[in-house]
Motif scaffolding. Structure first.
Motif, short mmCIF file in Angstrom:
data_model
loop_
_atom_site.label_atom_id
_atom_site.label_comp_id
_atom_site.label_asym_id
_atom_site.label_seq_id
_atom_site.Cartn_x
_atom_site.Cartn_y
_atom_site.Cartn_z
N ILE A 24 -77.16 -32.03 6.62
CA ILE A 24 -77.53 -31.34 7.77
C ILE A 24 -76.80 -30.48 8.49
CG2 ILE A 24 -75.69 -32.79 9.85
CD1 ILE A 24 -77.70 -34.45 9.38
N LEU A 28 -79.75 -27.83 10.57
CA LEU A 28 -79.05 -27.39 11.30
C LEU A 28 -79.58 -26.18 11.62
CD1 LEU A 28 -75.83 -29.51 11.71
CD2 LEU A 28 -77.69 -29.44 13.38
N ALA A 31 -84.11 -25.33 12.22
CA ALA A 31 -84.02 -26.79 12.59
C ALA A 31 -84.26 -25.75 14.24
CB ALA A 31 -83.74 -27.68 13.35
N TYR A 34 -82.76 -31.28 16.97
CA TYR A 34 -82.52 -32.81 16.48
C TYR A 34 -82.37 -33.83 17.67
CZ TYR A 34 -78.87 -34.57 13.55
OH TYR A 34 -78.00 -35.82 12.75
N ARG A 36 -80.56 -37.98 17.34
CA ARG A 36 -79.74 -39.10 16.26
C ARG A 36 -80.04 -39.79 17.31
NH1 ARG A 36 -78.45 -40.72 11.94
NH2 ARG A 36 -76.44 -39.96 11.15
N MET A 63 -80.72 -30.37 20.79
CA MET A 63 -80.09 -31.61 20.69
C MET A 63 -80.23 -33.16 21.51
SD MET A 63 -76.62 -32.95 17.72
CE MET A 63 -76.67 -34.81 17.59
N GLY A 135 -82.20 -40.24 13.14
CA GLY A 135 -82.37 -38.54 12.81
C GLY A 135 -83.77 -37.76 12.60
N PHE A 137 -85.50 -34.29 12.20
CA PHE A 137 -85.71 -32.86 12.90
C PHE A 137 -86.66 -32.19 12.91
CE2 PHE A 137 -81.19 -32.99 10.71
CZ PHE A 137 -80.47 -32.65 11.16
#
Length: 723
Positions: A24, A28, A31, A34, A36, A63, A135, A137
């Motif tokens: 992860i 992060l 990316a 993201y 999720r 995100m 998830g 990315f």
């Protein structure tokens, strides 16, 4: 930087891999987006992933998060704060948050939402709980999709749980097209609320408010999916008709959708630090167990009474769970502010209690449902936080009486309140009992010298909790570095002629009544008179004319002293022969002197007190002027100094007040306590004047014992003629 440049595996197993650190965090860091979708989310992940999250935020990445379990109260507040106060934060603001250890996870949550880099939605299913774990990315050119058993929690992504995820890479076109693209399509359909079996909505929506407050979820399903009955859902999609089930079935369905999957457990971290009990806390729990799970924890203010008892909850739950037994916890507290604090402190332990305070209509149906399901065996753990007044009332008592006493753990915080007859008679006959108080019993000289009345509160507490099983003093806590050291300063305030005369008169009346009580007893009217004269004398000492000028002069004589994060304790009621409440007089005088202060009393609403406390913490307000509401349990670790204008003879009160400013916080190396001691008019040598000096000396000696400047205090007291 390309996602494919990272050294990633196609599968991660937490038995061997730290999914957060190996997978992860690196992603992060590179990316651009993201996505999720999970059953459970914990903001602790944000703090633990700070290394990658800093790069994620700095690059402007975004995100989108879909959750199936409601946020904790403090997380919800953090999100709402971000939604209501959208702003483009500066990089230095992020740096300050990342350096912060206290509530860093919540501050990051607010930051991301306010900066439009995090959107959160809630997925509510027509049957059961949303529990998918997807998830995704994205970078400009590449995509990585993963799925598996891991939630977006610290336990799910660390080696704590046994979890695994499978990873698909867009540069591996065959497997990506076959297995990953469908997950991307599913997420986007969910986000756009285009799935028949799920309703996805914003956290500031009406429906989420209902879910968060744990209303009747069967009715809520009917409301949310009222159109769903006509959606022509195929049998392949849903073989069970909507809400076409019996009462017993509906209870079973409710099991799958509310908080019950959150079971008590000790956290990995609390407030950014690894969670670990201090030796005195471990010993307290051990002594409690050895005493048949009953006892008083007499632990110094600030030494962790709450966390000790919550850890005891978890350990008891786990012990009973092993033999198939459930645990029903009742936490009773004196004030709503303290109840709210308990709710917040329980959250890291995965405990989300029913809040049985304020409006009864908000909790009675929820409590009824939980009790029914607990008795049916559907759930094995229930926690209730209630204020003492509600605890003693019939509408709460009648419900709790349905629970087998052998299942109940009763925790009384600031338990000295529970010894009075009104509350004592309402205490449940629980098999497991914990009483919490730094000062559970009054001293021998509490308010009335030589009181002829038996200490029924002490007798009641000892009979119910079966004695003190753990003691940890303030001096122990300072020595062990759990509380901050402090300096103690004395400021003398002398009674004037009129006050001295009144003091002698009140004391004479009190003494006569005490002597009569010891010889022949008092009738009801005489007992009332004794209480009245004691009250008059206490108010005289608390509001005497010289105190306010002494405070102003002290501030003038110490211009280097800042009032930031200070508490000012004053007496109750009005000064003699004055119409204005004494607290208003002090507050107004400090305003005129140029201090930014605010009253903090029971007269303000809960919402007003919350806003005042927030302003105090962020230094918009320098000082809080209080009478009693800050005496017990309210956690204000930022406090650096206390000015005690209310000269009390009650050790419980001044011990609690001292503890308020000794809690450790960032930037606090030591605390300051300034005590405005009341002395007789110069030259007065009557027995009552001597008693006044002795009463003040008792408090001085107590404070002096653990002060940094003990010798200096003793020398000043000698000069003042107190010794």
């Amino acid at each position: 930087m390309l996602l494919s440049s990272l050294d990633l595996k196609a599968k991660y197993d937490s038995d061997e891999d730290d999914i957060l650190r190996c997978f992860i965090i690196p992603l992060l860091g590179v990316a651009a987006r993201y996505d999720r979708a999970v059953g459970y989310f914990s903001s602790e992940v944000l703090s633990a992933a700070a290394e990658g999250l800093e790069k994620f935020i700095s690059s402007g990445a975004k995100m989108r998060l879909i959750i199936g379990d409601p946020l904790s109260d403090c997380e919800y507040e953090a999100v709402m704060n971000g939604i209501k106060n959208p702003i483009h934060y500066k990089s230095e603001e992020l740096a300050n948050i990342l350096l912060c250890s206290q509530d860093r996870n919540l501050k990051l949550l607010t930051y991301l939402v306010a900066n439009a880099q995090l959107e959160i939605k809630f997925a509510f299913t027509h049957n059961g709980m949303f529990h998918k774990k997807i998830g995704i990315f994205y970078s400009d050119e590449e995509t990585i999709v993963f799925s598996g058993s891991a939630n977006e929690t610290l336990r799910g992504l660390s080696k704590y749980n046994s979890e695994e995820i499978v990873v698909f890479f867009s540069w591996d076109k065959d497997s990506f097209t076959k297995y990953a693209q469908v997950e991307i399509d599913n997420f986007n359909a969910l986000w756009d609320d285009n799935k028949k079996r799920n309703k996805v909505f914003e956290l500031d929506s009406y429906f989420y408010e209902k879910v968060k407050d744990n209303v009747n979820l069967e009715l809520l399903r009917n409301e949310i999916f009222s159109d769903g009955l006509n959606l022509n859902i195929s049998k392949e999609e849903d073989s069970i008709p909507f809400f076409n089930y019996s009462f017993a079935q509906s209870n079973q369905e409710l099991l799958n959708v509310d908080f019950d999957t959150r079971l008590p457990s000790k956290p990995l971290t609390v407030k950014g630090h690894p969670f670990e009990l201090f030796p005195h806390q471990v010993e307290a729990i051990k002594s409690w167990k050895n005493s048949d799970y009953k006892g008083l924890f007499k632990l110094a203010t600030g030494s962790g009474k709450t966390f000790t008892s919550i850890s005891a909850i978890v350990e008891l739950y786990e012990e009973r769970k092993k033999v198939g037994l459930g645990t029903f916890v009742i936490v009773s507290v004196p004030y709503i502010e303290l109840a709210n604090q308990w709710v917040k402190e329980l959250s890291p332990f995965n405990i989300y209690p029913i809040k049985c305070y304020e409006n009864a209509s908000n909790w009675t149906s929820v409590l009824d449902q939980k009790i029914l399901r607990y008795r049916c065996g559907d759930i094995k753990f229930v926690c209730v936080v209630v204020v003492n007044k509600t605890m003693s009332e019939i509408h709460f008592q009648s419900r709790i009486n349905k629970i087998n006493n052998s299942d109940i753990l009763f925790i009384g915080d600031e338990c000295h309140h529970l010894g009075s007859q009104g509350y004592f008679e309402s205490l449940p006959d629980a098999k497991y009992r914990i009483g919490l108080s730094a000062t559970p019993f009054r001293s021998e000289n509490d308010e009335i010298e030589g009181s002829p009345f038996p200490d029924t509160v002490k007798m009641n507490l000892l009979s119910y909790f079966k004695g003190v099983v753990s003691e940890y003093s303030l001096s122990d806590a300072i020595k062990d570095g759990i509380l901050a050291p402090y300096r103690y300063e004395l400021v003398p305030v002398y009674l004037n002629d009129d006050e001295q005369e009144r003091y002698e008169d009140y004391s004479t009346k009190i003494q006569k009544l005490i002597l009569k009580a010891q010889s022949s007893g008092l009738n009801t009217e005489e007992k009332q008179s004794l209480t009245k004269w004691c009250g008059f004398r206490s108010r005289l000492l608390a509001t005497c004319e010289g105190k306010l000028p002494a405070l102003i002069n002290y501030l003038k004589d110490n211009p280097q002293l800042t009032l930031t994060h200070s508490l000012i304790y004053v007496g109750e009621g009005k000064a003699i022969d004055e119409e204005q409440a004494y607290i208003s007089k002090v507050t107004n005088s400090l305003h005129e002197f140029g201090c930014k202060v605010a009253k903090f009393t029971s007269q303000e609403t809960s919402h007003e007190r919350k806003k005042i406390m927030e302003s105090f913490k962020d230094e918009t307000i320098e000082s809080l002027v209080a009478m009693k509401v800050l005496d017990e349990g309210i956690d204000v670790p930022v406090c650096k100094s206390a000015f005690i204008l209310a000269s009390t003879r009650n050790p419980r009160q001044y011990v609690q007040r001292r503890g308020r400013v000794l809690r450790k916080s960032k930037g606090k190396s030591e605390a300051l306590i300034v005590d405005f001691i009341v002395l007789p008019m110069a030259g007065s040598r009557s027995n009552f004047s001597q008693n006044l000096r002795k009463a003040e000396l008792e408090r001085i000696n107590d404070f002096k014992l653990t002060a940094l400047n003990s010798k200096e205090v003793e020398e000043i007291a000698i000069k003042l003629g107190v010794y």
